[in-house]
Every structure is written in C-alpha cells, then in structure tokens.
Design an enzyme around this catalytic site. Structure first.
Site, PDB file in Angstrom:
ATOM      1  N   SER A  74       9.711   2.456   4.325  1.00  0.00           N
ATOM      2  CA  SER A  74       8.894   1.882   3.263  1.00  0.00           C
ATOM      3  C   SER A  74       8.843   0.363   3.400  1.00  0.00           C
ATOM      4  O   SER A  74       7.779  -0.261   3.385  1.00  0.00           O
ATOM      5  CB  SER A  74       9.474   2.297   1.908  1.00  0.00           C
ATOM      6  OG  SER A  74       8.847   1.617   0.862  1.00  0.00           O
ATOM      7  N   SER A 122       6.076  -4.093  -3.603  1.00  0.00           N
ATOM      8  CA  SER A 122       5.886  -2.809  -4.287  1.00  0.00           C
ATOM      9  C   SER A 122       6.031  -3.001  -5.780  1.00  0.00           C
ATOM     10  O   SER A 122       6.590  -3.976  -6.256  1.00  0.00           O
ATOM     11  CB  SER A 122       6.963  -1.809  -3.859  1.00  0.00           C
ATOM     12  OG  SER A 122       6.872  -1.534  -2.502  1.00  0.00           O
ATOM     13  N   ARG A 123       5.556  -2.006  -6.503  1.00  0.00           N
ATOM     14  CA  ARG A 123       5.961  -1.880  -7.898  1.00  0.00           C
ATOM     15  C   ARG A 123       7.337  -1.202  -7.914  1.00  0.00           C
ATOM     16  O   ARG A 123       7.821  -0.744  -6.884  1.00  0.00           O
ATOM     17  CB  ARG A 123       4.930  -1.034  -8.651  1.00  0.00           C
ATOM     18  CG  ARG A 123       3.549  -1.688  -8.666  1.00  0.00           C
ATOM     19  CD  ARG A 123       2.633  -1.002  -9.644  1.00  0.00           C
ATOM     20  NE  ARG A 123       1.286  -1.554  -9.594  1.00  0.00           N
ATOM     21  CZ  ARG A 123       0.896  -2.658 -10.235  1.00  0.00           C
ATOM     22  NH1 ARG A 123       1.762  -3.346 -10.967  1.00  0.00           N
ATOM     23  NH2 ARG A 123      -0.349  -3.094 -10.144  1.00  0.00           N
ATOM     24  N   ILE A 180      10.291   1.338  -8.041  1.00  0.00           N
ATOM     25  CA  ILE A 180      10.436   2.760  -7.712  1.00  0.00           C
ATOM     26  C   ILE A 180      11.298   3.390  -8.807  1.00  0.00           C
ATOM     27  O   ILE A 180      10.816   4.103  -9.660  1.00  0.00           O
ATOM     28  CB  ILE A 180      11.094   2.973  -6.333  1.00  0.00           C
ATOM     29  CG1 ILE A 180      10.277   2.276  -5.247  1.00  0.00           C
ATOM     30  CG2 ILE A 180      11.224   4.459  -6.036  1.00  0.00           C
ATOM     31  CD1 ILE A 180      10.822   2.444  -3.854  1.00  0.00           C
ATOM     32  N   ASP A 191      15.715   7.711  -3.419  1.00  0.00           N
ATOM     33  CA  ASP A 191      15.211   6.621  -2.596  1.00  0.00           C
ATOM     34  C   ASP A 191      16.219   6.524  -1.449  1.00  0.00           C
ATOM     35  O   ASP A 191      17.137   5.722  -1.499  1.00  0.00           O
ATOM     36  CB  ASP A 191      15.205   5.350  -3.458  1.00  0.00           C
ATOM     37  CG  ASP A 191      14.569   4.160  -2.749  1.00  0.00           C
ATOM     38  OD1 ASP A 191      13.939   4.358  -1.702  1.00  0.00           O
ATOM     39  OD2 ASP A 191      14.724   3.043  -3.254  1.00  0.00           O
TER      40      ASP A 191
END
Lengths: 509, 509
Positions: free
Chosen positions: B279, B209-210, B212, B271
């Site tokens: 995720s 992922s990039r 968060i 998150d």
C-alpha cells in the site's frame, strides 16, 4: 416525560415498504438528509442497529436522495423486513451498534491464534444474530480455511453451531442418519435410504443442505418431489407418522448459522475440511442423531482425492462425532465418476424414482450404493446381523415397500410432486470413436451449473456414457438440459472449451 | 437485421435514477418480474455484467417488487451510475458475467500457494475493474493476512498495484517522499515537512491516504486546511508551481486498487505487513518518488511494537523499495505516546498550524519529529551535508518561510480553510493524583473514533497530559470533542469502561 417522548419521536422513523430484495443481506434505506443520519453521523455503507417490535438487527445503511422516501420515512430490504416482523407504517429506531467484540477473535484467528470454545460461541452467536456484514463473514470463513482448524476447534465450532440453533430430542434411540461428503455429482442415495430404513423400523429424521458448490444438494433434488421447507413441528409430525423425512435443514432452524456460512462459501467456491466436518455434524447433532453412516467417495476429481485424504477426513469426522455422542462410521466408495445418470435437481430425482420403482433401466450403481449404505445403518443400529444389512435393504427395495414408504413420506411432507422437465436440450456428441478413459466430476458439475442448476430445478445434464464404455464418433456422451437458451449456450461453450471433461481414448485400428 | 435489432431491444432496459447511495458497492436494481431476470435466471444477489456507453461493470442484483421501477426500467447505485457515466433514460444491457478466473488464484492462496507476479496482476486487474464482490475482496485480503506474503509476493503485489493505476513521471530527479507506518495518533508531520523541503528546492508531490483503522489520515487532516481531492492535472500544476502538494492519493487515481482494499481492511480492522508495504510503496512509486524517508514509531501500543518488528518491517520496506528503484531509508522514532496534542482531523490540523506559525505553545514533539524527518530527506537527496539536515530544516521553519510556503500550497490546491470546531466538548478528569505511567495509543484512537473521527472532521480528543507528567485528581487528562451528543456519550462511556487508557501511578504520601 415530555423530553422522553420527544427523544423517542426524534429518533423514530415510519416504515415504507419498497420491496427491495437483497437476498439475506439486511439493508436499511434512509434519506441522506434525514435528521437521524445527520445527528448520528451515519453515512452510506455504515452498519447501524435497527430496533422494531422488540426485535433488533444490524443492517447496512443505503442512503437515498431522490424522493423514494418522504421525510420521516425509512425502508428495509425484504429479508430484514421479515426478520424484524414489521408492517407498513410501523415505527423503527436507528442507533449506533455496540462494537462486535467477537471480531477480535476473527482477527486473532487470522494471525494464527487457536479459537477456544467460548470464542467460537461468541462468533457464532453474533453471526446468527446478523451482526456480521458479508465482509466480516467472508473473513471468518477465509481465516478458518487458510489457518485451518485443529481438532479441538472443529469440535468447538460444531458444538457452537448446534448451540445457537434448535435441537431435536426424539425421546427414543436409535435415531439414524446418513451423510455423503459431496463432490460426486448424482450421488443421491438419501431419498432411497430413508424409506428403506424406515420400513425396517428405524427412525431417520433426515435434514439436508442445499448445494454449496455443486449443481444439486439433496434438499434441492427432494424439493422437486415434495415440499422440503418443513417447520420443526411439521418435521416431527412427519417422522413420528412415517419413521422418516427428507427435509431442508435450514427451514427447521437446525444449525441456522450453517446456511449463512454456506451462502458465503458458495460465493467463494470454498468448502474446507474443518468447516465441512462442523457443517455436517452440527446438522446431525441438532437433528438428534445417535447413529450415523458417512459416505466418502474417493476419486481424482471428487472432494476426497485419495485414501490418505479419506483417512484424515474420516478421523476428524469420527473424533468430532464421538465428542458429540454420535456413533458414526465411514464407508469409502468409488468417486471416479458420477453416480446414476442425471446431474441437477430434477434430473437426479428421475433416477431416484427409477430405483424406488424398480424400473428395468434404473441406474444400478445408484441402487447398489443406497443398498450398501442402508445396510450399514441397519447393522450399526442393531436391526440386522453383521454382514446381513445389505441383503435386508435390497429385499425391502425390491419388494416395493420402500417405494410405498417414500410416497407416504412425500404425502406427509405436503404432497408428492412431479419433477419439472427442462425447456431446452442439446446433445454433446463424442468427438471421436474409442473408449471413455476419464470423466472429470468437477467439470461436469461446472457445466451443469452453467446450464442453470441448482437455481433452475430442471437444468443440468444427463450422462449417456460411463468409464470404460466404447463409443462411436457422433454418439451422445451427454444431454444438456436448460430453461433458457442463454444458459444452454453457456454450458455448450463450456464443453467446447473443455474437451477433457469426458476423455475418449482412441486406438489405432 | 430485424432479428439482431429485436435481440438488442429484448435485452435493453432504460435507466431510471433512484439515487441510492451504497458507497462504492455496485448494485443494479431490476424488477423481479422483468423479462431479463426470467430469461437469464437472475435472482437477488446474483452478480451480473452491466454494459452501457461502451463501458461495463459487474454489479450485485437487487430485485424490486413494489412499483419503484416500471416494466423496461432498471436503476443503478450512485457509484455504479457514475462509474458507467450514464444519464437518465440511457439504455443498459445486462448479461451473465464471464467467470472471474483470478478467484482461482485467491482460493489457491487460501490453501497455501504462493502467488506469482502474473497471478497478482490478474487479481488486481479484476479488482480494479470491479469484478470482485465484497465477499471476494474480503477473502483475498484475509487470505493474504492469514497466509502472509513472502518478499517476492510483496514486490509482485506492489508492482501490480502500480500497474493497474496511473503513474506520474516528473522528468526530473530527485522526487522526494515521506511515509509514517501509522499506529501513532497525532503524528501529523507531513504538512510540516512538505513546505520545508519545498523551500529547499526539492520536489515533493505528496499523496496520502485517508485513515484505515485510525481516527485520522493525513488526507483527512489536510482536508480541513485545503482541498485534497486533486485531479492528476491539478496535482501536477500545484507541484510545478510550489514544489510540493499534500493531496489525497485516491482522487489522483494513483494505485486506485489501494482505496478499494483499504475500505475492506477498515471494515475488518486489519492491516497486515505485506499489504501495508504494498500500500505504502505502490503510492510512492505511482507518484514518481525517487527518494523516500520512512518514519517507524516503536512502542507497545504502536503498530510496530518492538525493535525486532521494526527491523523485519524495515527490511521488507527497503527491499521492496529497491525493487521499485526507490532510494529509501528508515528512521525509528518513539511510539510510546501520541505526538502533539490533538487526535482527529481538525484537532491535528490546529497543532500543525501552531508549529508552522512558530507559536509559543506549539507541540514541541511534533516540531522536532518533522524537523528530523525533513532533515533526513534533505541529506539523502543531497541538499544538506550529512548531519546538517535537521539544522537546515529547523532554520526554514523558524524563519517563517515554511509557513509562507504552506499557505501558498494551500492556495494552489484551491484555497486555505479554517478547520472546523466541534459542537460538544467534555473533560475526562484524572481519577487520582499521581504521575502518568502508561498511555494506550490504541484505546485513545478507539475513543477518538467513537467520538466521530474521521468522518466528523472536528471530532476526536485533545491530550492534556504526557508520559511522566504529575497530575492532581480532577485535573483534565483529555478533552473529548464531538458533533453529536450521542457520539460524545459513546466516547465518554468508553473512557469510563477503560480506565487503563491513561494510567496514573499513585504513590503512598
């Protein structure tokens, strides 16, 4: 001196009006290759602070590539334009916003923390200043609904909502007010109660919301009869002249945060207890109410479904009202079917007029309810002896004095209007002969909304039946009203797909 | 026939490209006085369905008044334009969207209902199809955080996230993968682990992922070294050629809903556990992983604060992984201070290069951690005997084979890059002499973000101290890196206002 000047010039952009209406979301339009975007590292969807004319707002950045804006130009969405009070060619300054610290309180609420009064105040101060994006507003509302608000938080929220807006002081007492905890279509008693109690010498500066999840709010209905977007000065003038008004609370800037929250609640179709209590009572406190009657309709498809729920909600309302020095009382009413016949702003307005004008075919249930609630106010504010309020209210209505007062109020608000008539109508016939055994308020509301209410004032539906009534197959149950064929068909489809909206009990012959 | 034709013509508008970038929010621009707005009752901020080229999306309506669009014209935000695959002058059709039924499940979740697998699937199907507005996305995320997700819901969410995206099938086993449950700045072991295990014959198609809420995600860091936005076909080609890749998951369309949710989570800075598990594991399942090592750093300012929290999160990860047929194991690591020295995409990339190139001053903590996790994968996938994985991994690294493999992977991904250097630097000096007694990971991350990370790849900070180290007053603790003076000052101010970011314990002489 020169360096200061050049720094300002470097960060300044000139406004060009593009006329983009985003509703109340503040958006700034800047060229993607603008020197400020490059220098400050701004990319699309960033939140930025915009300063102009000594005001400042936080806006969401949209970048442009296709020559809409020349170098050195920027634009604002219409609501941001109005809020900053700018004109074509004005300079604006764009910078990184300070972090919105109160978002930490929202996160804490998500994870189960109880919000203190100062935390509530910080959150609402930031919201009313436009520092929350839609995503953040939605999170606050959802967190309060999912975690619930305890009684202390409800009082804190209510007080904070009052504190961040204006508050009226009438210099006299009592100031009476009334509220119905919605969910019941057509229950439009306010425009009848205000003139009754005003005729009896009570002061009732009534401010109402527009619809949240319903097909019409009192402000929506009243707007078909007279202007409701009164400034505070106009509201005061109307009330001091006529003893009452029926205005939209948002325009008077009473509890302004409520209208922001309501827009988001409407998009989510949620309206939970704590927020409902705060929404109702903040408006009443801001309007300066000292005495309040609360109408709580109970029914399986009303907002309040059982007497237990009514007791819990009633207690929260009364406790919060007491904390705000409001003498409130609750009247539990029947919520098993709509009140009156029309559902939708103008269609409800016609019913209100019929009651005020004592027409023979006026909906009696609407009349009786208005008289009951007005009577209750007359008693609690000391104008009528216990048990005699309803009789007094009924007499004022029958005599035509309430109708005269209503016309005077409408004139004072800017002139009486005739509610609009819809362009298209269609009848929903009874699918069978029998008696009406169940009416689903929520489905009726949904159908009225699909027909275009409350945005289309003339849209909605008119009930041709009531619970227990015997109907013959093919006889009208409901007439739909819409301003476009598309919306008419949408509501028609809904009735076709949801025959249980109005249930007919058939018997063997 | 004529009537059909005219109906289509009446509802059709021709597209004009205005080039407005709203990030990934779909917006349609229509004239306020457009016949469709009038006929359908559309007002600003309405949600409408837009059809073109056989595709359809739901977009938010912005209306225009100032001649940007001619009669019969409409425009779309850039992301909507790309999504619909349209060109200048194409016809589009605008209509009322069907109600988004899955929003009922979101409301039910707000009020405490447990979401079933089919309900999760309906919600995620609607989200990935663009049917949720930002307000609605935020409500879903907040509700899941505030109410929590039970283990069944976490598995349901994870499966649904996999189901609505693409899933890779490599036709071989084992396929290894690795994930760190964030919160620890600088912990960039992935670009070291992938080449190590690939050298040992394991296949590791790593998608990351990039960031968060952190100043850099692995995809952000890796992007300073090589292209990471690989199509599925490219990703497969790289992995089949080199045994591994380090790509951005979003571009490969694996678990596409994750990137939508992450954008909203970032705006909220939340998150939560269930969403984190879903995720992480949805990405792994979609990438075809059979064996997975999970790095759980524990520390007072890491995401996981205690061994109890690690145990609870670890169990949820392992249970969910098992439900998805992934053989996972958890490695608990030290999370009391950052790993390596750089914090920010490029600054972390320099540390990765130093370890891979066996430089004398390479950060040893980063090297050891990468070796530990790579060793664990080698053991679980059967390439090393129990207890011998780390030694094997260390040898591959020291020999230079991992560095050669890393270069080959970068070449296969599109060519190796040199990470950018920042334009401005500034030292934060020790305010007193003494030893470093506490380092706040969260505050360091915040400072690095204020400096511009992860949007500015070169921005962030470099640690010049570690826990327990003795420092003299005035000696550097941290060097800030930024690409604009504004952001540099913003980070500097933050350090000034938060001296507890790095605490120096002074002793009496």
């Amino acid at each position: 001196m020169t360096s200061h000047g050049s720094k300002t010039a470097r960060n300044g952009l000139r406004l060009k009006r593009l006329g983009i209406d985003t509703h109340d979301e503040a958006v700034i339009y800047m060229r993607k290759d603008c020197h400020i975007c490059r220098a400050e590292g701004f990319t699309a969807h960033a939140r930025v602070r915009v300063r102009a004319n000594g005001n400042s707002i936080i806006a969401t950045l949209n970048t442009t590539t296709d020559g809409m804006l020349a170098q050195g130009q920027a634009s604002l969405s219409e609501s941001a334009w109005i809020r900053l009070g700018v004109a074509e060619g004005d300079p604006i300054y764009v910078e990184h916003p300070s972090p919105v610290d109160s978002l930490g309180h929202v996160r804490a609420k998500i994870y189960g923390h109880t919000l203190t009064d100062p935390e509530m105040n910080e959150i609402l101060t930031d919201i009313v200043a436009g520092r929350y994006s839609d995503i953040q507003l939605s999170s606050f509302i959802t967190a309060c609904s999912a975690r619930g608000l305890n009684q202390t938080e409800v009082i804190g929220l209510t007080r904070a909502m009052v504190d961040v807006g204006k508050r009226l002081d009438w210099g006299v007492s009592p100031i009476v007010d009334k509220h119905c905890v919605g969910g019941l279509p057509g229950n439009r008693t306010t425009p009848i109660i205000v003139p009754i109690v005003a005729c009896c010498g009570l002061m009732m500066p009534k401010t109402s919301s527009r619809a949240i999840t319903s097909p019409a709010g009192t402000a929506d209905t009243m707007e078909t009869l007279a202007p409701v977007e009164l400034s505070l000065a106009d509201l005061r003038r109307v009330v001091e002249k006529e003893g009452g008004c029926i205005a939209w609370g948002g325009a008077a800037d009473l509890s302004p945060v409520d209208d922001i929250l309501i827009r988001v609640e409407r998009a989510l179709d949620i309206d939970s207890e704590g927020q409902m209590v705060a929404s109702v009572l903040s408006k009443k406190a801001a309007a300066g109410a000292t005495h309040l009657v609360l109408d709580l309709p109970i029914g399986p498809t009303a907002k309040v479904r059982s007497r237990q729920d009514a007791a819990s909600l009633g207690e929260s309302l009364l406790t919060t009202a007491a904390a705000l020095d409001i003498n409130a009382h609750v009247v539990e009413t029947d919520g098993t079917q709509p009140v009156g016949r029309g559902i939708g702003p103008a269609l409800e307005a016609w019913n209100v007029l019929a009651v005020l004008q004592n027409e023979a075919d006026a909906p009696q249930d609407l009349r009786e309810r208005a008289v009951l609630l007005a009577g209750s106010l007359l008693e609690s504010a000391g104008r009528a002896a216990a048990g005699e309020g309803s009789a007094m209210a009924g007499e004022v209505l029958s005599s035509g004095r309430a109708w005269a007062k209503f016309q005077a109020i409408c004139d004072a608000q800017g002139g009486m209007r005739t509610p609009p008539r819809s362009k298209f109508q269609e009848i929903i016939p009874a699918p069978a002969s029998g008696s009406v055994v169940r009416i689903d308020n929520r489905r009726l509301s949904r159908a009225a909304k699909l027909a275009g209410a409350p945005e289309d004032k003339a849209a909605g539906l008119v009930m041709a039946c009531r619970l227990g009534q015997r109907v013959t197959k093919g006889e009208p149950l409901v007439t739909l009203h819409a301003d476009s064929k598309g919306e008419l068909n949408y509501a028609l489809d809904y009735f076709r797909n949801h025959p249980q909206t109005i249930e007919i009990g058939t018997e063997d012959a």
